[in-house]
Write a protein that holds these residues in place. Structure first.
Motif, short mmCIF file in Angstrom:
data_model
loop_
_atom_site.label_atom_id
_atom_site.label_comp_id
_atom_site.label_asym_id
_atom_site.label_seq_id
_atom_site.Cartn_x
_atom_site.Cartn_y
_atom_site.Cartn_z
N LEU A 1 -3.42 10.83 6.44
CA LEU A 1 -2.75 11.28 5.66
C LEU A 1 -2.17 10.41 4.54
O LEU A 1 -1.60 9.34 5.08
N GLU A 2 -2.23 10.36 3.26
CA GLU A 2 -1.71 9.40 2.58
C GLU A 2 -0.89 9.78 1.51
O GLU A 2 -1.19 11.24 0.71
N LYS A 3 0.29 9.29 0.95
CA LYS A 3 1.17 9.51 -0.03
C LYS A 3 0.20 9.45 -1.25
O LYS A 3 -0.32 8.45 -1.64
N TYR A 4 0.38 10.53 -2.15
CA TYR A 4 -0.21 10.55 -3.41
C TYR A 4 0.49 9.51 -4.26
O TYR A 4 1.73 9.37 -4.36
N VAL A 5 -0.36 8.73 -4.97
CA VAL A 5 0.34 7.69 -6.15
C VAL A 5 0.21 8.29 -7.49
O VAL A 5 -0.85 8.55 -7.80
N ILE B 1 -12.18 3.72 -15.21
CA ILE B 1 -11.68 5.00 -15.53
C ILE B 1 -12.87 5.86 -14.57
O ILE B 1 -14.27 5.58 -14.70
N HIS B 2 -12.41 6.79 -13.81
CA HIS B 2 -13.29 7.62 -13.08
C HIS B 2 -13.57 9.01 -13.64
O HIS B 2 -12.87 9.45 -14.37
N GLU B 3 -14.56 9.33 -13.47
CA GLU B 3 -15.04 10.86 -13.65
C GLU B 3 -15.71 11.58 -12.59
O GLU B 3 -16.62 11.15 -11.69
N VAL C 1 0.78 -1.19 0.07
CA VAL C 1 0.14 -0.09 -0.10
C VAL C 1 0.92 1.07 0.06
O VAL C 1 2.06 1.04 0.29
N THR C 2 0.35 2.50 -0.23
CA THR C 2 1.19 3.67 -0.30
C THR C 2 1.35 3.93 1.25
O THR C 2 0.77 3.42 2.10
N ASP C 3 2.39 4.98 1.43
CA ASP C 3 2.50 5.63 2.80
C ASP C 3 1.18 6.15 3.32
O ASP C 3 0.78 6.85 2.76
N ALA D 1 -0.39 15.55 -1.57
CA ALA D 1 -0.62 14.69 -0.55
C ALA D 1 -2.23 14.47 -0.58
O ALA D 1 -2.86 15.57 -0.61
N LEU D 2 -2.65 13.36 0.02
CA LEU D 2 -4.16 13.44 0.09
C LEU D 2 -4.58 13.17 1.53
O LEU D 2 -4.01 12.40 2.48
N LEU D 3 -5.52 14.01 2.16
CA LEU D 3 -5.95 13.99 3.56
C LEU D 3 -7.34 13.16 3.35
O LEU D 3 -8.00 13.59 2.37
N ALA E 1 -16.90 7.36 4.06
CA ALA E 1 -16.57 8.05 2.88
C ALA E 1 -16.82 7.46 1.68
O ALA E 1 -16.94 6.25 1.74
N TYR E 2 -17.40 8.14 0.40
CA TYR E 2 -17.52 7.39 -0.61
C TYR E 2 -17.38 8.16 -1.80
O TYR E 2 -17.60 9.47 -1.70
N ASP E 3 -17.47 7.80 -2.85
CA ASP E 3 -17.26 8.55 -4.18
C ASP E 3 -16.26 9.69 -4.03
O ASP E 3 -16.41 10.77 -4.64
N GLY E 4 -14.96 9.45 -3.38
CA GLY E 4 -14.10 10.47 -3.17
C GLY E 4 -14.53 11.68 -2.43
O GLY E 4 -13.64 12.61 -2.17
N ARG E 5 -15.77 11.84 -1.85
CA ARG E 5 -16.22 13.02 -1.17
C ARG E 5 -15.29 13.19 0.20
O ARG E 5 -15.56 14.26 0.49
P1 ATP Z 1 -15.18 4.99 -3.89
O1 ATP Z 1 -16.41 5.17 -2.86
O2 ATP Z 1 -15.39 5.68 -5.18
O3 ATP Z 1 -14.50 3.81 -3.75
P2 ATP Z 1 -13.56 6.57 -1.82
O4 ATP Z 1 -14.41 7.86 -1.58
O5 ATP Z 1 -14.04 5.42 -0.99
O6 ATP Z 1 -14.14 6.19 -3.26
P3 ATP Z 1 -10.92 6.27 -2.54
O7 ATP Z 1 -11.30 5.08 -3.15
O8 ATP Z 1 -10.02 6.25 -1.38
O9 ATP Z 1 -12.28 7.00 -1.90
O10 ATP Z 1 -10.51 7.33 -3.70
C1 ATP Z 1 -11.35 7.84 -4.71
C2 ATP Z 1 -10.45 8.09 -5.63
O11 ATP Z 1 -9.21 8.96 -5.49
C3 ATP Z 1 -9.34 6.79 -6.18
O12 ATP Z 1 -10.26 5.91 -7.20
C4 ATP Z 1 -8.42 7.44 -6.92
O13 ATP Z 1 -8.51 7.90 -7.97
C5 ATP Z 1 -8.03 8.61 -5.94
N1 ATP Z 1 -7.14 8.15 -4.85
C6 ATP Z 1 -7.33 7.82 -3.95
N2 ATP Z 1 -6.37 7.73 -2.91
C7 ATP Z 1 -5.04 8.08 -3.67
C8 ATP Z 1 -3.73 8.30 -3.75
N3 ATP Z 1 -3.14 7.74 -2.54
N4 ATP Z 1 -3.18 8.79 -4.56
C9 ATP Z 1 -3.74 9.00 -5.73
N5 ATP Z 1 -4.82 9.29 -5.97
C10 ATP Z 1 -5.63 8.55 -5.00
#
Ligand code: ATP
Ligand code: MG
Length: 389
Positions: free
Chosen positions: A184-188, A215-217, A124-126, A147-149, A155-159
């Motif tokens: 906090l997560e390292k960006y991939v 592919i996400h939008e 997994v990422t850091d 970096a990602l907080l 959480a869902y749909d990246g919100r």
């Molecule tokens: P979902 O409900 O859509 O699965 P979620 O809200 O649970 O999403 P994540 O799956 O953690 O959130 O992140 C949503 C998107 O953000 C990922 O599909 C990816 O595109 C991007 N993302 C998440 N973590 C990282 C990361 N560490 N580095 C780069 N992009 C990331």
């Protein structure tokens, strides 16, 4: 609980949306094992109810409703991961719940989940947990920008994600999550996103479908390409990792394992959904066993079905257009050979809401993936909706 110890069972599902709907349809194909489906869902006449599931109208976390569901069912599963683990723990002496509330509890907290994966040797990422803005300021340097907080729960749909681009961005990011646990997560900087749909049955048998590309939008899944456009070595790596994940979690059922393929072709797990997954919808036409049947086989302790991809397939979600709200009757979509449409029969359309999906299937095995993708895009661009006046 149904106390007649026959081989057939009443299945209870927490959640009756499109995943519950397709699980119900799969259950109806297995009358020798499942005689009825009951779903718990707060929306009247939810998608699963429209295909024959009995519905208990109630919230996913309402204890009385969950107890009611358990009294009417022989085993319980879910199509959402936000079930209340404490309530589920309290009823688990009386009824089998799969995946187990323990597994659900690990997965519901993104930090606990990632820690569990790392401890089990899954790449997994850091990441670190963050408890104050000072800590965030101190630690972010070692992660670099962006970096990602991330919000740890619900959480869902990246919100629940915020991308911190620079030092000045930290306060804005931190203030979004007041009162919530964060990490906090390292960006991939990934090459692509893939997922593996894997199953583990109650006997411990494990099976995985080939990796697909997602592919996400705006953080919502738009398209899944089966198989993923990755080389054999990367797809084998993804397969191995998925099987290790399934071995680490002892629960039974289908899990959606979301992964990144980095630019130097490493595979990292992003997160896990302990349920059937949107990126597995292609299996309805591309595989002998759909992910929905596979999930039922897994929780019933039946031998798992075949997972090989019979036909290249592109799945496209039918999402509500950004400017459309209101009551919706139906969809207009190009009728074409080898295009399979699934409409979820949701009454209300909302921007980016998942209203249905379609699979474009290379039934004769004579189309390349690019052609399938173009065809899916063409169909998607011509979709219109019939609204109630
Ligand atoms: P979902 O409900 O859509 O699965 P979620 O809200 O649970 O999403 P994540 O799956 O953690 O959130 O992140 C949503 C998107 O953000 C990922 O599909 C990816 O595109 C991007 N993302 C998440 N973590 C990282 C990361 N560490 N580095 C780069 N992009 C990331
Ligand atoms: Mg995700």
């Amino acid at each position: 609980m149904n106390t007649t110890h026959t081989l057939t069972k009443i299945l209870g599902i927490i959640g009756g949306g499109q995943l519950g709907m397709m699980l119900t349809e799969a259950a109806k194909q297995m009358p020798e094992h499942i005689t009825g489906v009951i779903v718990l869902d707060p929306n009247e006449n939810c998608p699963a109810a429209q295909v024959g599931a009995k519905q208990i109208l109630g919230n996913f976390n309402d204890k009385n409703s969950i107890v009611e569901l358990s009294l009417q069912s022989d085993l319980i599963t879910y199509e959402i991961e936000s079930g209340d683990t404490e309530v589920l723990q309290s009823i688990k002496e009386d009824i089998t719940i799969n995946p187990s509330p323990k597994t659900l509890g690990i997965i519901q907290d993104k930090y606990v989940q990632k820690k569990f994966l790392r401890e089990n040797g899954i790449p997994v990422t850091d990441f670190i947990t963050i408890s104050s803005i000072d800590e965030l300021k101190q630690r972010i340097d070692s992660f670099g920008y962006p970096a990602l907080l991330k919000q740890r729960r619900d959480a869902y749909d990246g919100r629940g994600n915020f991308r911190i681009e620079n030092l000045a961005h930290i306060t804005e990011g931190y203030s979004k999550f007041v009162g919530r646990d964060i990490m906090l997560e390292k960006y991939v900087d990934f090459h692509c996103e893939i997922s593996v749909i894997a199953a583990r049955n109650t006997e411990g048998e494990i099976a995985a479908y080939p990796a697909v590309e997602n592919i996400h939008e705006e953080n919502i899944l738009r398209m899944t390409i089966a198989p993923a456009r990755i080389n054999k070595q990367v797809s084998e790596e993804a397969d191995q990792i998925a099987k290790r994940v399934m071995g680490a979690f002892h629960g039974a059922g289908v899990f959606g394992i979301e992964m990144f393929v980095t630019k130097d072709e490493k595979v990292l797990v992003n997160e896990i959904a302990p349920r059937v997954h949107n990126s597995g919808h292609h299996t309805l036409q591309s595989s002998t066993t759909s992910q929905f049947e596979q999930h039922l086989r897994a929780i019933l302790g039946l031998k798992l079905g075949k997972t090989d991809l019979l036909h290249r397939t592109v799945m496209c979600n039918i999402l509500g257009p950004k400017d459309l709200n209101g009551k919706c009757k139906s969809v207009n979509i190009i009728q074409d050979d080898h295009v399979y449409v699934k409409w979820y029969q949701k009454k209300e359309i909302k921007p980016m809401r998942k209203m249905g999906h379609f699979n474009v299937v290379d039934v004769n095995d004579n189309m390349d993936i690019q052609h399938l993708i173009s065809k899916a895009n063409e169909i998607n661009n011509s979709i219109t909706f019939n609204m109630n006046q």
